[in-house]
Design an enzyme around this catalytic site. Structure first.
Site, PDB file in Angstrom:
ATOM      1  N   GLY A 135       0.582  -1.234   0.075  1.00 16.15           N
ATOM      2  CA  GLY A 135       0.058  -0.072   0.039  1.00 16.15           C
ATOM      3  C   GLY A 135       0.832   1.360  -0.120  1.00 16.15           C
ATOM      4  O   GLY A 135       0.730   2.164   0.934  1.00 16.15           O
ATOM      5  N   SER A 195       1.628   3.326  -2.655  1.00 21.18           N
ATOM      6  CA  SER A 195       1.475   3.926  -3.758  1.00 21.18           C
ATOM      7  C   SER A 195       0.755   5.273  -3.139  1.00 21.18           C
ATOM      8  O   SER A 195       0.237   6.724  -3.857  1.00 21.18           O
ATOM      9  CB  SER A 195       0.217   3.510  -4.474  1.00 21.18           C
ATOM     10  N   SER A 217      -5.899  -0.269  14.407  1.00 19.70           N
ATOM     11  CA  SER A 217      -6.258   1.243  13.335  1.00 19.70           C
ATOM     12  C   SER A 217      -6.397   1.288  14.867  1.00 19.70           C
ATOM     13  O   SER A 217      -6.967  -0.024  15.883  1.00 19.70           O
ATOM     14  CB  SER A 217      -7.386   0.987  12.683  1.00 19.70           C
ATOM     15  N   TYR A 272     -14.535  -3.895   9.840  1.00 17.82           N
ATOM     16  CA  TYR A 272     -13.640  -3.667   9.842  1.00 17.82           C
ATOM     17  C   TYR A 272     -12.364  -3.870  11.640  1.00 17.82           C
ATOM     18  O   TYR A 272     -11.179  -3.668  11.420  1.00 17.82           O
ATOM     19  CB  TYR A 272     -13.057  -2.002   9.798  1.00 17.82           C
ATOM     20  N   ALA A 326     -12.954  -6.053  13.569  1.00 19.01           N
ATOM     21  CA  ALA A 326     -12.455  -7.481  14.299  1.00 19.01           C
ATOM     22  C   ALA A 326     -11.294  -6.731  13.320  1.00 19.01           C
ATOM     23  O   ALA A 326     -10.411  -7.735  13.925  1.00 19.01           O
ATOM     24  CB  ALA A 326     -13.895  -8.405  13.184  1.00 19.01           C
TER      25      ALA A 326
HETATM   26  P1  NAP Z   1      -5.219   4.863   0.925  1.00 17.34           P
HETATM   27  O1  NAP Z   1      -4.650   6.266   1.991  1.00 17.34           O
HETATM   28  O2  NAP Z   1      -6.803   4.032   1.039  1.00 17.34           O
HETATM   29  O3  NAP Z   1      -4.382   3.758   0.971  1.00 17.34           O
HETATM   30  C1  NAP Z   1      -4.680   2.556   0.756  1.00 17.34           C
HETATM   31  C2  NAP Z   1      -3.349   1.547  -0.060  1.00 17.34           C
HETATM   32  O4  NAP Z   1      -3.306  -0.078   0.238  1.00 17.34           O
HETATM   33  C3  NAP Z   1      -3.399   2.255  -1.278  1.00 17.34           C
HETATM   34  O5  NAP Z   1      -1.723   1.857  -1.716  1.00 17.34           O
HETATM   35  C4  NAP Z   1      -3.692   1.027  -1.664  1.00 17.34           C
HETATM   36  O6  NAP Z   1      -3.047   0.348  -3.430  1.00 17.34           O
HETATM   37  C5  NAP Z   1      -3.678  -0.129  -1.060  1.00 17.34           C
HETATM   38  N1  NAP Z   1      -5.058  -2.106  -1.216  1.00 17.34           N
HETATM   39  C6  NAP Z   1      -5.639  -1.717  -0.835  1.00 17.34           C
HETATM   40  N2  NAP Z   1      -6.026  -2.736  -1.533  1.00 17.34           N
HETATM   41  C7  NAP Z   1      -4.806  -3.924  -1.534  1.00 17.34           C
HETATM   42  C8  NAP Z   1      -4.872  -4.811  -2.232  1.00 17.34           C
HETATM   43  N3  NAP Z   1      -6.205  -5.730  -1.860  1.00 17.34           N
HETATM   44  N4  NAP Z   1      -3.194  -5.337  -2.354  1.00 17.34           N
HETATM   45  C9  NAP Z   1      -2.746  -4.781  -1.873  1.00 17.34           C
HETATM   46  N5  NAP Z   1      -2.624  -2.942  -1.924  1.00 17.34           N
HETATM   47  C10 NAP Z   1      -4.134  -2.730  -1.983  1.00 17.34           C
HETATM   48  O7  NAP Z   1      -5.462   4.449   2.792  1.00 17.34           O
HETATM   49  P2  NAP Z   1      -4.682   5.563   4.420  1.00 17.34           P
HETATM   50  O8  NAP Z   1      -5.645   5.808   5.133  1.00 17.34           O
HETATM   51  O9  NAP Z   1      -2.926   4.814   4.019  1.00 17.34           O
HETATM   52  O10 NAP Z   1      -4.486   2.838   5.240  1.00 17.34           O
HETATM   53  C11 NAP Z   1      -3.010   2.591   5.078  1.00 17.34           C
HETATM   54  C12 NAP Z   1      -3.194   1.219   6.796  1.00 17.34           C
HETATM   55  O11 NAP Z   1      -3.205   2.105   7.794  1.00 17.34           O
HETATM   56  C13 NAP Z   1      -4.098   0.643   6.634  1.00 17.34           C
HETATM   57  O12 NAP Z   1      -4.546  -0.637   6.567  1.00 17.34           O
HETATM   58  C14 NAP Z   1      -5.937   1.487   7.425  1.00 17.34           C
HETATM   59  O13 NAP Z   1      -6.736   0.740   7.671  1.00 17.34           O
HETATM   60  C15 NAP Z   1      -4.725   2.265   8.678  1.00 17.34           C
HETATM   61  N6  NAP Z   1      -5.183   3.033   9.041  1.00 17.34           N
HETATM   62  C16 NAP Z   1      -5.249   4.025   8.702  1.00 17.34           C
HETATM   63  C17 NAP Z   1      -6.611   4.873   9.229  1.00 17.34           C
HETATM   64  C18 NAP Z   1      -6.807   6.718   8.536  1.00 17.34           C
HETATM   65  O14 NAP Z   1      -7.447   7.056   9.541  1.00 17.34           O
HETATM   66  N7  NAP Z   1      -6.750   6.966   6.987  1.00 17.34           N
HETATM   67  C19 NAP Z   1      -6.908   4.696  10.529  1.00 17.34           C
HETATM   68  C20 NAP Z   1      -6.198   4.045  11.711  1.00 17.34           C
HETATM   69  C21 NAP Z   1      -5.423   2.673  10.055  1.00 17.34           C
HETATM   70  P3  NAP Z   1      -3.629   1.614  -5.041  1.00 17.34           P
HETATM   71  O15 NAP Z   1      -4.110   2.547  -4.501  1.00 17.34           O
HETATM   72  O16 NAP Z   1      -2.505   0.614  -5.574  1.00 17.34           O
HETATM   73  O17 NAP Z   1      -4.186   0.350  -4.968  1.00 17.34           O
END
Ligand code: NAP
Length: 244
Positions: free
Chosen positions: A9, A11, A139, A152, A154
């Site tokens: 992830g 990107s 998270s 989510y 869970a």
């Molecule tokens: P994001 O901006 O939505 O980015 C998600 C990333 O995951 C993208 O790079 C996407 O790749 C990749 N991805 C999604 N499905 C995938 C798959 N099947 N295989 C490989 N890559 C995949 O999310 P983020 O906020 O940075 O979140 C990153 C992590 O932090 C996640 O695990 C999320 O649950 C956790 N998190 C986020 C928050 C928040 O508030 N943002 C809070 C707590 C935890 P592509 O774009 O190339 O498809």
């Protein structure tokens, strides 16, 4: 180049910030993406412009064959993987009664099985070398539970259980396994929240703001460093005081 990190992830969002942060700190960076090649290539271009060393690999984390190929590609490019960051994830807001079996499976396939797949493909080398760091992204909702995000919450709780168990199993092999459980971080994942909802979340956060991807990247860098060599099986939650 000191060491190599493989970031899923990478990107967008937190993974992207981590890729840049690790590159600035002399890591070779395997940028793993799924659908967004253009964004992954932008991260690569930024790292290259900084004089860093990175390469892009495509894989859906829920697909073992694709992850295996991406990890093999990264090993070919960099020689080894020292740090694995299981960051790729999806979220979804739905009342429990609307969550379908497909929603549930998709949530666990990406957030939990994805982590399992990536660990399976990288661990043998770490065990042989008797060193390595694995960092899984959970998270605050995996700790506290969120209304309208049962699947989510869970899945992210499963990430914590997985981390603790694997940390115990791998400690004798010199491998540290930790978990980072971010609070509310301003990324594409919050795209469905309007300005009003985001302002309310900021207000609810004792430190008075949403987190940035860089807030999380800094914690990841610390956990990957030798300054964190005595830390394993822990859940670190950079969340501005949202969950204490
Ligand atoms: P994001 O901006 O939505 O980015 C998600 C990333 O995951 C993208 O790079 C996407 O790749 C990749 N991805 C999604 N499905 C995938 C798959 N099947 N295989 C490989 N890559 C995949 O999310 P983020 O906020 O940075 O979140 C990153 C992590 O932090 C996640 O695990 C999320 O649950 C956790 N998190 C986020 C928050 C928040 O508030 N943002 C809070 C707590 C935890 P592509 O774009 O190339 O498809």
């Amino acid at each position: 180049m000191k060491k190599t990190v493989f970031i899923t992830g990478a990107s967008r969002g937190i993974g992207r910030a981590a890729a840049l942060c690790f590159a600035k700190n002399d890591f070779g960076v395997a940028i793993c993406y799924n659908k967004n090649l253009a964004a992954a290539n932008e991260v690569l271009a930024e790292i290259t412009a900084l004089g860093g060393n990175a390469a892009v690999f495509k894989a859906d984390v829920s697909n073992m064959a694709e992850i295996s190929a991406a990890v093999q590609g990264a090993k070919k490019t960099f020689g080894t993987i020292d740090v694995l960051i299981n960051n790729a994830g999806i979220a979804q807001q739905k009342v429990f009664s609307d969550i379908t079996e497909e929603d549930w499976d998709n949530m666990f396939d990406i957030n939990v099985k994805g982590m399992f797949n990536c660990c399976k493909c990288t661990l043998d080398d770490m065990i042989d070398k008797k060193c390595g760091k694995i960092i899984n992204i959970s998270s605050i909702w995996g700790i506290a539970g969120a209304s309208c995000e049962v699947h989510y919450s869970a899945a992210k709780a499963a990430v914590i259980g997985f981390t603790k168990a694997l940390a115990k199993e791998l400690a004798p092999s010199g491998i540290c396994v930790n978990c980072v459980a971010p609070g509310v971080i301003k990324t594409d994942m919050l795209a469905s929240f309007d300005e009003c909802a985001l302002a309310a979340l900021s207000e609810e956060t004792p430190l008075g703001r949403l987190g940035t991807p860089e807030d999380i990247a800094n914690v990841l860098l610390f956990l990957a460093s030798d300054k964190a060599d005595f830390i394993t099986g822990q859940v670190i939650s950079p969340n501005g005081g949202f969950v204490i």
